[in-house]
Structure formats: C-alpha cells, structure tokens
Design an enzyme around this catalytic site. Sequence first.
Site, PDB file in Angstrom:
ATOM      1  N   SER A 145      32.624  42.210  34.275  1.00  0.00           N
ATOM      2  CA  SER A 145      33.009  40.848  33.882  1.00  0.00           C
ATOM      3  C   SER A 145      32.044  40.373  32.809  1.00  0.00           C
ATOM      4  CB  SER A 145      32.912  39.909  35.086  1.00  0.00           C
ATOM      5  OG  SER A 145      32.997  38.560  34.678  1.00  0.00           O
ATOM      6  N   TYR A 159      28.923  36.582  42.904  1.00  0.00           N
ATOM      7  CA  TYR A 159      29.994  37.421  42.336  1.00  0.00           C
ATOM      8  C   TYR A 159      29.505  38.073  41.044  1.00  0.00           C
ATOM      9  CZ  TYR A 159      34.158  38.303  39.448  1.00  0.00           C
ATOM     10  OH  TYR A 159      35.090  38.866  38.601  1.00  0.00           O
TER      11      TYR A 159
HETATM   12  N1  LIG Z   1      40.609  36.950  36.538  1.00  0.00           N
HETATM   13  C1  LIG Z   1      39.494  36.825  35.835  1.00  0.00           C
HETATM   14  O1  LIG Z   1      39.255  35.809  35.169  1.00  0.00           O
HETATM   15  C2  LIG Z   1      38.495  37.970  35.805  1.00  0.00           C
HETATM   16  C3  LIG Z   1      37.379  37.845  34.957  1.00  0.00           C
HETATM   17  C4  LIG Z   1      36.437  38.878  34.936  1.00  0.00           C
HETATM   18  C5  LIG Z   1      36.610  39.991  35.746  1.00  0.00           C
HETATM   19  N2  LIG Z   1      37.710  40.087  36.561  1.00  0.00           N
HETATM   20  C6  LIG Z   1      37.813  41.280  37.405  1.00  0.00           C
HETATM   21  O2  LIG Z   1      39.053  41.929  37.169  1.00  0.00           O
HETATM   22  C7  LIG Z   1      39.503  42.550  38.380  1.00  0.00           C
HETATM   23  C8  LIG Z   1      40.937  42.114  38.677  1.00  0.00           C
HETATM   24  O3  LIG Z   1      40.994  40.707  38.755  1.00  0.00           O
HETATM   25  P1  LIG Z   1      42.381  39.920  38.967  1.00  0.00           P
HETATM   26  O4  LIG Z   1      42.220  38.613  38.309  1.00  0.00           O
HETATM   27  O5  LIG Z   1      43.524  40.798  38.638  1.00  0.00           O
HETATM   28  O6  LIG Z   1      42.303  39.654  40.547  1.00  0.00           O
HETATM   29  P2  LIG Z   1      43.409  39.834  41.687  1.00  0.00           P
HETATM   30  O7  LIG Z   1      42.902  39.059  42.849  1.00  0.00           O
HETATM   31  O8  LIG Z   1      44.778  39.532  41.162  1.00  0.00           O
HETATM   32  O9  LIG Z   1      43.315  41.420  41.989  1.00  0.00           O
HETATM   33  C9  LIG Z   1      42.307  41.978  42.787  1.00  0.00           C
HETATM   34  C10 LIG Z   1      42.962  42.977  43.725  1.00  0.00           C
HETATM   35  O10 LIG Z   1      41.941  43.611  44.518  1.00  0.00           O
HETATM   36  C11 LIG Z   1      42.495  43.811  45.809  1.00  0.00           C
HETATM   37  N3  LIG Z   1      41.465  43.958  46.834  1.00  0.00           N
HETATM   38  C12 LIG Z   1      40.598  43.004  47.261  1.00  0.00           C
HETATM   39  N4  LIG Z   1      39.868  43.464  48.289  1.00  0.00           N
HETATM   40  C13 LIG Z   1      40.284  44.741  48.515  1.00  0.00           C
HETATM   41  C14 LIG Z   1      39.920  45.728  49.474  1.00  0.00           C
HETATM   42  N5  LIG Z   1      38.989  45.481  50.416  1.00  0.00           N
HETATM   43  N6  LIG Z   1      40.545  46.924  49.433  1.00  0.00           N
HETATM   44  C15 LIG Z   1      41.523  47.163  48.512  1.00  0.00           C
HETATM   45  N7  LIG Z   1      41.909  46.257  47.577  1.00  0.00           N
HETATM   46  C16 LIG Z   1      41.295  45.056  47.596  1.00  0.00           C
HETATM   47  C17 LIG Z   1      43.326  42.552  46.055  1.00  0.00           C
HETATM   48  O11 LIG Z   1      44.269  42.732  47.102  1.00  0.00           O
HETATM   49  C18 LIG Z   1      43.947  42.294  44.702  1.00  0.00           C
HETATM   50  O12 LIG Z   1      45.245  42.860  44.585  1.00  0.00           O
HETATM   51  C19 LIG Z   1      38.499  42.155  39.460  1.00  0.00           C
HETATM   52  O13 LIG Z   1      37.541  43.199  39.637  1.00  0.00           O
HETATM   53  C20 LIG Z   1      37.816  40.944  38.874  1.00  0.00           C
HETATM   54  O14 LIG Z   1      36.518  40.777  39.393  1.00  0.00           O
HETATM   55  C21 LIG Z   1      38.651  39.110  36.602  1.00  0.00           C
END
Ligand SMILES: NC(=O)c1ccc[n+]([C@@H]2O[C@H](COP(=O)([O-])OP(=O)(O)OC[C@H]3O[C@@H](n4cnc5c(N)ncnc54)[C@H](O)[C@@H]3O)[C@@H](O)[C@H]2O)c1
Length: 254
Positions: A145, A159
């Site tokens: 991130s 986080y």
């Molecule tokens: N959305 C943002 O602004 C943002 C910014 C920076 C980084 N990210 C990173 O990008 C990635 C995806 O983010 P997103 O926005 O698509 O989030 P999201 O919540 O839509 O997707 C995350 C997925 O991880 C799965 N997950 C969580 N715990 C789990 C477990 N114990 N076992 C298996 N699966 C599990 C969830 O079910 C979910 O489908 C993440 O790593 C997040 O930290 C997101």
Amino acid sequence: MTHLDWGLSGKTVIVTGATGAIGRAVAQGFAEAGATLAIVDLDQGQCNTTALSLGLAHRGYGADLRQIAQLPALVARIESDLGLATTLVNIAGVILRTPDLFTVTEQDWDAQHDINLKALFFLTQAFAKRLADSGVPGSVINYSSQGALSGGFGGSVVYNATKGAITTMTRGMARSWAPLGIRVNAVAPGLVDTPMLKTPGQTAAERDAMIQQIPMKRFGLPDDHVGATVFLASDMAGYMTGAMINVSGGFLMY
Ligand SMILES: NC(=O)c1ccc[n+]([C@@H]2O[C@H](COP(=O)([O-])OP(=O)(O)OC[C@H]3O[C@@H](n4cnc5c(N)ncnc54)[C@H](O)[C@@H]3O)[C@@H](O)[C@H]2O)c1
C-alpha cells in the site's frame, strides 16, 4: 520471447483475496492473458462463482489463510487440480480502523497481522518451496500500500505497519530466492474506491477532501491494478525483482 509476450498462457496463477474488489479484477486480467486461475478467498461459494465467471478452466478454493498449518495442503491441492502454480498474487488483506492509536487493542493488532503478514509469508513459503523442489522458476506479487511508506495516520497505523513489513519482506524474499529463479515484487495501491476505503458515517465532503490530495483527482479503481500486476508476473518483467510499483494516481510518488 517476442518483446510483447506475456508468457502467461497455460500457466497456473494463484490469486488470494480473489473475490474481493481488486482481486477479482486482477484474476480476470490473468484469465485474459491465458492463465488458469486458482481463485482463493474465504467463501467457497463465492470462489466457485468467480472462477466460473472467468471460464470453465478455473477453480475456486475457499480457505481461511490464517490456518497456517493448512497452507501446504492448499498449494498441493491446487497443483493436483491445475498443475504446478508458477505465479502467486497475495491480495487478501483486512483493515481495522480505530478512532486513534490509543484505542488499538491486541485483537486489532493480531487480526491484521495474522492475514496481511503472517498468512502471506507462510503461503508464499509453501508456494516457493514447490517451485524450488521442482526446479521451476516463478513469481510472487505482494499487495502492499502507499501507506507502507507514508505510515498512515491514527487508527490505520497498524494496518500500514503490516504493509510496510510486506514491502520489506518482498525485498528480502526477492534477494533470497533470486538464485532459484523466483522473482518477488510488490504493488502499492493508493486510495482505491472499494469498501475498504469507506468508513462508517463518511461524508461526501470527506471523500472529496481525499480526492483533492490525489494529483490525478480521482480514486483508483480495481481495474487500474490489473496492468501492473500482470506485467510483474510476465516474462516482460523477467529482470525485475524486489521492486514495488506505485499505482496511486500520484498520491504518493517514489
Ligand atoms: N482499497 C484500497 O484503498 C487499498 C489501498 C491500498 C492497498 N490495498 C490492498 O489491496 C488489497 C485488496 O483490497 P480490496 O480493496 O480489494 O479489499 P477487499 O476487502 O475487497 O478484498 C480483500 C479480500 O481478502 C479476503 N480475505 C480477508 N481475510 C481473509 C482470510 N483470512 N483468508 C482468505 N481471504 C481473506 C476478503 O474476503 C476479501 O475478498 C488488500 O491487500 C489491501 O490491503 C487496498
């Protein structure tokens, strides 16, 4: 290899968090590049639905990745169903925001570290071990991130600490496994318009204030992350390891 050959056709790719916002888009990108997908996320039914939506060749694997002891068996099951996986994309993650740093509990700490960092490490270990044992090259893409470098603010600091550790670990894994032909890189999203970005009671004015901090003046979309991720897994990134690609509309530049 031609200069524009992804080299992913017929390859098996594991995507975790693959029924989530960014994971689903990235999985589709790999399917369009000709790869066979192992769709890994918490819910078996949603994994099956996502896999089927990409085509009949792909399979869903419902798994709680915090069950560390089960991870080698998960990798083995995917190999038995779809062949040896040569790309692992670690996208699964959670954020738990608290009002400030003083209200972070040990449970909050563990809940984020267990999936974002610990599960990522041990799944990658199981995946890389199979490549090493088979003498086959491969690649890992870890989702970090922009907060890995900024540190975040207040209730999101824990986080962002997990994301900082992912960035650091990406470099250490890259250096350790380069002799085995296993490349390890990271993607750092900025502010992406997914449920993860939303907080209870968030106002339109607060969202607009966030957008104003982004030089490109819009939130990222899940699809914005497909190109960088597929590229890092591809033969076109064959001399890249230990890198992190910033996909943030200029929110953080490094
Ligand atoms: N959305 C943002 O602004 C943002 C910014 C920076 C980084 N990210 C990173 O990008 C990635 C995806 O983010 P997103 O926005 O698509 O989030 P999201 O919540 O839509 O997707 C995350 C997925 O991880 C799965 N997950 C969580 N715990 C789990 C477990 N114990 N076992 C298996 N699966 C599990 C969830 O079910 C979910 O489908 C993440 O790593 C997040 O930290 C997101």
